[in-house]
Motif scaffolding. Structure first.
Motif, PDB file in Angstrom:
ATOM      1  N   ILE A 100       0.843  -1.205   0.000  1.00  0.00           N
ATOM      2  CA  ILE A 100       0.000   0.000   0.000  1.00  0.00           C
ATOM      3  C   ILE A 100       0.875   1.251   0.000  1.00  0.00           C
ATOM      4  O   ILE A 100       0.643   2.185  -0.774  1.00  0.00           O
ATOM      5  N   ALA A 101       1.891   1.282   0.851  1.00  0.00           N
ATOM      6  CA  ALA A 101       2.805   2.432   0.871  1.00  0.00           C
ATOM      7  C   ALA A 101       3.451   2.630  -0.490  1.00  0.00           C
ATOM      8  O   ALA A 101       3.579   3.769  -0.982  1.00  0.00           O
ATOM      9  N   ALA A 102       3.857   1.520  -1.132  1.00  0.00           N
ATOM     10  CA  ALA A 102       4.514   1.611  -2.441  1.00  0.00           C
ATOM     11  C   ALA A 102       3.585   2.195  -3.498  1.00  0.00           C
ATOM     12  O   ALA A 102       4.044   2.829  -4.460  1.00  0.00           O
ATOM     13  N   ALA A 103       2.264   2.007  -3.339  1.00  0.00           N
ATOM     14  CA  ALA A 103       1.304   2.548  -4.300  1.00  0.00           C
ATOM     15  C   ALA A 103       1.245   4.074  -4.255  1.00  0.00           C
ATOM     16  O   ALA A 103       0.709   4.700  -5.184  1.00  0.00           O
ATOM     17  N   PHE A 104       1.798   4.684  -3.194  1.00  0.00           N
ATOM     18  CA  PHE A 104       1.813   6.142  -3.066  1.00  0.00           C
ATOM     19  C   PHE A 104       3.211   6.726  -3.260  1.00  0.00           C
ATOM     20  O   PHE A 104       3.390   7.938  -3.190  1.00  0.00           O
ATOM     21  N   ALA A 105       4.197   5.855  -3.483  1.00  0.00           N
ATOM     22  CA  ALA A 105       5.570   6.317  -3.670  1.00  0.00           C
ATOM     23  C   ALA A 105       5.784   6.737  -5.127  1.00  0.00           C
ATOM     24  O   ALA A 105       5.084   6.277  -6.033  1.00  0.00           O
ATOM     25  N   LYS A 106       6.748   7.608  -5.348  1.00  0.00           N
ATOM     26  CA  LYS A 106       7.084   8.006  -6.706  1.00  0.00           C
ATOM     27  C   LYS A 106       8.197   7.113  -7.214  1.00  0.00           C
ATOM     28  O   LYS A 106       9.284   7.068  -6.643  1.00  0.00           O
ATOM     29  N   GLY A 107       7.906   6.369  -8.282  1.00  0.00           N
ATOM     30  CA  GLY A 107       8.905   5.481  -8.850  1.00  0.00           C
ATOM     31  C   GLY A 107       8.568   4.019  -8.637  1.00  0.00           C
ATOM     32  O   GLY A 107       7.449   3.651  -8.272  1.00  0.00           O
TER      33      GLY A 107
END
Length: 450
Positions: free
Chosen positions: A334-341
């Motif tokens: 879930i956190a990765a879905a909001f990260a850039k890249g």
């Protein structure tokens, strides 16, 4: 939220404002299980504060009562456990129902392997699908007799024997298998040794020391460890303060990180070096997580966490970190879905055999919410541009509490609400999750979203 209904209870998370305030998450599930087990076989009365009172742990409490321990909850929430002593378990009058708890199942299988009677185990539909063969193999090597379905699956029966010590190398890194062997060794004469190629959570070793036992842990040059335990030592009652579960704290930490303007403090969180992989990873991605008041309780490192909203960037997570955060990968997705890249996460074979196939289940939910990803055999690659995903999905939880809570966190920051099909399963590990996160400012409600 209670689970006293037989019907699914959909839950919806809607886009929310910033989270703020302080919270104390429920007690660590792994430590809670072990506190009940070791207190139940120690001599004297152990008091346990902060015990996780979720369904999984209460299964262990019920089982220890059947084995002859006196396990009671006081009105102040402090539990008192008067043990029966190592080697003095009583034959249960009924089948042990483990519900959805793989931890309770595997640890108690080890505990009864040396008991001179037959113990019958069962669980819910999800637990009956999960592999127990990796526990069965070393227990049978020690001399226990086990009858089960194919693959060592539940329901099964264990007839305890006078066991022999073994020198066992774990084929797959697993704290539960290691713990099952060490529990079987409690009443086994001689030295039982477990070798692990990758270090796994060491709550069992820490708790054995806390209850007065001698245990030898040797660190290997290649990063593995060898754990040796001499059986038939007497355990002495020792009081325990259970720290907050880092796996539960993970959901609130990610929520506070991805919701702009958030500032949340989580108190009394377990920060065992073999359990803090998620917090390390989030900080590498740019999260603002501050550790305060670091201290030690009952052999465990504990601290408070202050989490403030941050801009995340994609990273490649080291596969060797997986054992220290295997339960937290769903919310890391879930956190990765909001990260850039691009965020690459590999080495996650174990997620295929959790309460569900968590990789496939998370992939299906991410697809329904508009997140770009590639599913690998052993992980996920998530590509994101730093803007909120569209959301809008109705997520099938597969009776998996971590999938349920992960997608509710997603729904707090997506463009449109996210609904999970059944929230009852959250009670297994995080009773009161909805109430706690709403008290911090979230918008989570029962029922389907519009």
């Amino acid at each position: 939220m209670t689970s006293d209904t037989q019907f699914p209870v959909p839950v919806t998370a809607r886009p929310s404002g910033p989270l703020s305030g302080a919270a104390r998450v429920p007690g660590d599930k792994s430590i809670s299980h072990r506190a009940l087990i070791f207190g139940g076989v120690a001599v004297g009365t152990t008091t346990v504060s902060g015990l996780l009172e979720g369904e999984d742990v209460l299964r262990t409490a019920a089982a220890m009562r059947q084995f002859g321990a006196n396990v009671e909850r006081g009105e102040n929430g402090v539990w008192r456990i008067t043990g029966c002593g190592v080697g003095a378990l009583r034959e249960p009058d009924e089948v042990l129902d483990m519900g959805n708890s793989g931890t309770a199942a595997r640890l108690l299988m080890g505990l009864v392997a040396s008991a001179p009677f037959t113990t019958f185990f069962m669980g819910d539909a999800s637990l009956h699908k999960r592999p127990m063969g990796r526990v069965r193999v070393p227990l049978e090597e020690m001399g226990a007799k086990i009858i089960s379905r194919s693959g060592g699956r539940f329901p099964l029966a264990i007839t305890g024997q006078s066991l022999i010590p073994i020198d066992y190398e774990l084929p797959v890194a697993s704290a539960q298998v290691k713990s099952a062997i060490l529990l079987a060794a409690l009443d086994t004469p001689g030295i039982t040794r477990v070798r692990e190629g990758k270090r796994t959570r060491d709550h069992t070793e820490n708790m054995l020391r806390h209850f007065g036992a001698e245990i030898t842990v040797t660190e290997n040059a290649d990063g593995g460890r060898s754990i040796a335990y001499r059986g038939q030592q007497e355990l002495t009652a020792a009081d325990i303060i259970v720290p907050g579960d880092p796996s539960s704290a993970a959901f609130l930490a990610v929520a506070a990180t991805i919701l702009p303007g958030s500032d949340v403090t989580l108190s009394n969180i377990g920060l065992n070096p073999l359990r803090d992989g998620l917090f390390i990873t989030l900080r590498e991605m740019g999260a603002n997580i501050e550790i305060l008041n670091l201290r030690e309780q009952a052999g465990e490192r504990v601290g408070d966490l202050r989490i403030r909203a941050s801009t995340l960037h994609g990273i490649e997570v080291p596969p060797e970190r997986a054992p220290s955060m295997i339960d937290e990968y769903p919310v890391l997705f879930i956190a990765a879905a909001f990260a850039k890249g691009r965020t690459t996460m590999r080495g996650l074979h174990e997620l295929r055999v959790k309460e569900s196939d968590r990789l496939s289940a998370m992939a299906a939910g991410l697809k329904a919410c508009g997140v770009a990803f590639e599913e690998l055999e052993d992980g996920l690659i998530i590509d994101a541009d730093g803007t909120p995903p569209k959301g809008g999905g109705v997520i099938e939880t597969h009776l998996d509490h971590r999938i349920a809570m992960s997608f509710l966190i997603l729904g707090l920051a997506t463009q449109t609400p996210v609904t999970i099909d059944d929230g009852r399963v959250m009670e297994t590990s995080f009773p009161g999750f909805v109430e706690m996160i709403n008290a911090l400012g979230a918008t989570v409600t029962r029922g389907r979203g519009a």
